[in-house]
Design an enzyme around this catalytic site. Structure first.
Site, PDB file in Angstrom:
ATOM      1  N   HIS A   1      -3.613   4.405   4.701  1.00  0.00           N
ATOM      2  CA  HIS A   1      -4.728   3.461   4.783  1.00  0.00           C
ATOM      3  C   HIS A   1      -6.009   4.122   4.283  1.00  0.00           C
ATOM      4  O   HIS A   1      -6.791   3.517   3.545  1.00  0.00           O
ATOM      5  CB  HIS A   1      -4.915   2.990   6.222  1.00  0.00           C
ATOM      6  CG  HIS A   1      -6.152   2.183   6.414  1.00  0.00           C
ATOM      7  ND1 HIS A   1      -6.271   0.883   5.976  1.00  0.00           N
ATOM      8  CD2 HIS A   1      -7.346   2.498   6.985  1.00  0.00           C
ATOM      9  CE1 HIS A   1      -7.475   0.419   6.262  1.00  0.00           C
ATOM     10  NE2 HIS A   1      -8.148   1.381   6.884  1.00  0.00           N
TER      11      HIS A   1
ATOM     12  N   ARG B   1       0.845  -1.190   0.000  1.00  0.00           N
ATOM     13  CA  ARG B   1       0.000   0.000   0.000  1.00  0.00           C
ATOM     14  C   ARG B   1       0.882   1.242   0.000  1.00  0.00           C
ATOM     15  O   ARG B   1       1.431   1.624   1.033  1.00  0.00           O
ATOM     16  CB  ARG B   1      -0.921  -0.013   1.226  1.00  0.00           C
ATOM     17  CG  ARG B   1      -1.642   1.308   1.441  1.00  0.00           C
ATOM     18  CD  ARG B   1      -2.752   1.223   2.459  1.00  0.00           C
ATOM     19  NE  ARG B   1      -2.394   0.665   3.735  1.00  0.00           N
ATOM     20  CZ  ARG B   1      -1.770   1.331   4.723  1.00  0.00           C
ATOM     21  NH1 ARG B   1      -1.376   2.566   4.551  1.00  0.00           N
ATOM     22  NH2 ARG B   1      -1.523   0.725   5.859  1.00  0.00           N
TER      23      ARG B   1
ATOM     24  N   TYR C   1       4.204   5.197  11.271  1.00  0.00           N
ATOM     25  CA  TYR C   1       4.534   3.788  11.483  1.00  0.00           C
ATOM     26  C   TYR C   1       5.412   3.177  10.394  1.00  0.00           C
ATOM     27  O   TYR C   1       5.711   1.993  10.447  1.00  0.00           O
ATOM     28  CB  TYR C   1       3.249   2.963  11.644  1.00  0.00           C
ATOM     29  CG  TYR C   1       2.243   3.100  10.518  1.00  0.00           C
ATOM     30  CD1 TYR C   1       2.345   2.355   9.348  1.00  0.00           C
ATOM     31  CD2 TYR C   1       1.159   3.976  10.642  1.00  0.00           C
ATOM     32  CE1 TYR C   1       1.413   2.472   8.330  1.00  0.00           C
ATOM     33  CE2 TYR C   1       0.221   4.098   9.629  1.00  0.00           C
ATOM     34  CZ  TYR C   1       0.351   3.341   8.476  1.00  0.00           C
ATOM     35  OH  TYR C   1      -0.573   3.472   7.476  1.00  0.00           O
TER      36      TYR C   1
END
Length: 394
Positions: free
Chosen positions: A285, A281, A294
């Site tokens: 998100h 990805r 992160y």
């Protein structure tokens, strides 16, 4: 050993424990990053028209994602979710299906819907929740659905579509239909109970369903290594007695071929099949997420070299199926069309409030009418809190 009661198991006379490392599943891939096939790899039997349709859907979704994320940042829509870096997983897999195969999506599979014919106007109507939205404005943005295109309306709760897909596919089998169901989900959804219930149900009932896992490395902010320590998701299919394959999710050709073969297996054998597509990805998100908290920029940069659209585009150029100048012009035109479609959709009225209780039952019940009347009274009392004209609330 599929069934201990009906088979004679191999016996050993010293205790042996088998751990997850005993099974290591390879990754099927065809295209290198430069667009050339790997040595001994063979391209699937795609004609020029279908190959370009796959490409154009991938490009369409990338441009739509770019523009609509910007629209969300401008406050023009409430939420958005991109499939940046995963376009090949959904578009190429949809290309390998029959148009009447049912698709049950999670929320990052708009490419499959576009490949089937969902128009730019239909995308905008849903994202803006206007009166032309097929869902009548009842869903948040990106929760598409189309009965005509055999694409089940998306639900927000994670993993709910997995057991539903098993049941729907079993129904197809009982009716003797020459079709299958394909169910998309991320590796994060494989951590919920519905995943295990759905796979076991399909395996026992031998339902013709393809479970298509997009393993993009992160379940929101949780990296894959914090979710499981076994060999990915494909190994779980083996555990349930389901044929499984792992495929390079950034390789459109490999995804197409793996899905084509999986469909043949599911239909001819009347059984489930699991595909795990390894992708990444590249974006957040969703519009509510900040991936810098992160993961590192260096990690994202490394994965950009595997961009599925760029890799597939290079292959098309090598086939002399794509003209660079015409391709660039088409992309520029599409960007403008997306902006114009957004402006038009913004001006269309919201669905009439009375449609809120239709399609729930054959006829709205007295209780629904009572609840609707209460809602209208509430809106009239606090009109500043609701973006409805007076005519839409009568």
């Amino acid at each position: 050993m599929n069934n201990l009661r009906n088979s004679t198991p191999d016996c050993v006379y010293q205790p042996q424990f088998i751990d997850g490392h005993a099974l290591s599943i390879p990754t099927f891939t065809l295209l290198q990053a430069d667009g050339c096939l790997f040595p001994r790899a063979r391209a699937p039997n795609l004609n020029r028209e279908q190959a370009l349709k796959i490409y154009h859907s991938m490009v369409f979704i990338r441009i739509l994602d770019e523009r609509m994320l910007a629209a969300q940042r401008q406050g023009r829509i409430s939420f958005y979710l991109q499939c940046l870096g995963e376009e090949a997983t959904t578009v190429a897999s949809a290309a390998a299906l029959d148009d009447k195969d049912m698709i049950m999506a999670q929320y990052r599979e708009q490419g499959a819907l576009h490949y089937r014919g969902f128009s730019l106007t239909q995308f905008m109507d849903q994202l803006l929740s206007n009166e032309h939205d097929l869902g009548k404005g009842r869903q948040m943005p990106v929760h598409y659905g189309s009965k005509a295109l055999h694409y089940m309306t998306i639900s927000s709760p994670l993993g709910t579509q997995i057991p539903q897909a098993s049941g729907y596919a079993y129904g197809q089998k009982l009716r003797g239909e020459p079709n299958i169901t394909l169910c998309y989900f991320g590796e994060g959804a494989a951590s919920v109970g519905d995943f295990h219930a759905g796979l076991n149900m399909a395996a026992v009932l031998k339902a013709p369903v393809i479970f298509f896992c997009r393993n993009n490395g992160y379940a929101i902010s949780t990296p894959a290594h914090e979710q499981y320590i076994s060999d990915g998701i494909a190994s779980r299919g083996v555990g349930y007695g389901i044929p499984a394959i792992r495929v390079d999710g950034a390789d459109a050709l490999a995804v197409y071929e793996a899905t084509r073969l999986a469909r043949e297996l599911a239909l001819s054998g009347q059984q489930p099949v699991l595909i795990e597509a390894m992708a990444y990805r590249l974006g957040a998100h969703s519009s509510s997420d900040d991936p810098s908290g992160y993961r590192s920029r260096d990690e994202e940069t490394r994965w950009r070299s595997q961009d599925p659209i760029a890799r597939y585009r290079r292959w098309l150029l090598q086939q002399d199926w794509l003209d660079e100048a015409a391709d660039q012009l088409a992309s520029d035109v599409l960007r403008q069309e997306v902006l114009e479609a957004l402006k038009i959709a913004e001006k269309i009225a919201k669905p009439h409030i009375d449609t809120l209780i239709t399609d729930v039952y054959a006829q709205p019940t007295d209780l629904l009418h009572s609840q609707l009347a209460q809602l209208k009274a509430h809106i009239r009392r606090f009109p500043e809190a609701y973006p409805l004209s007076a005519a839409r609330c009568k």
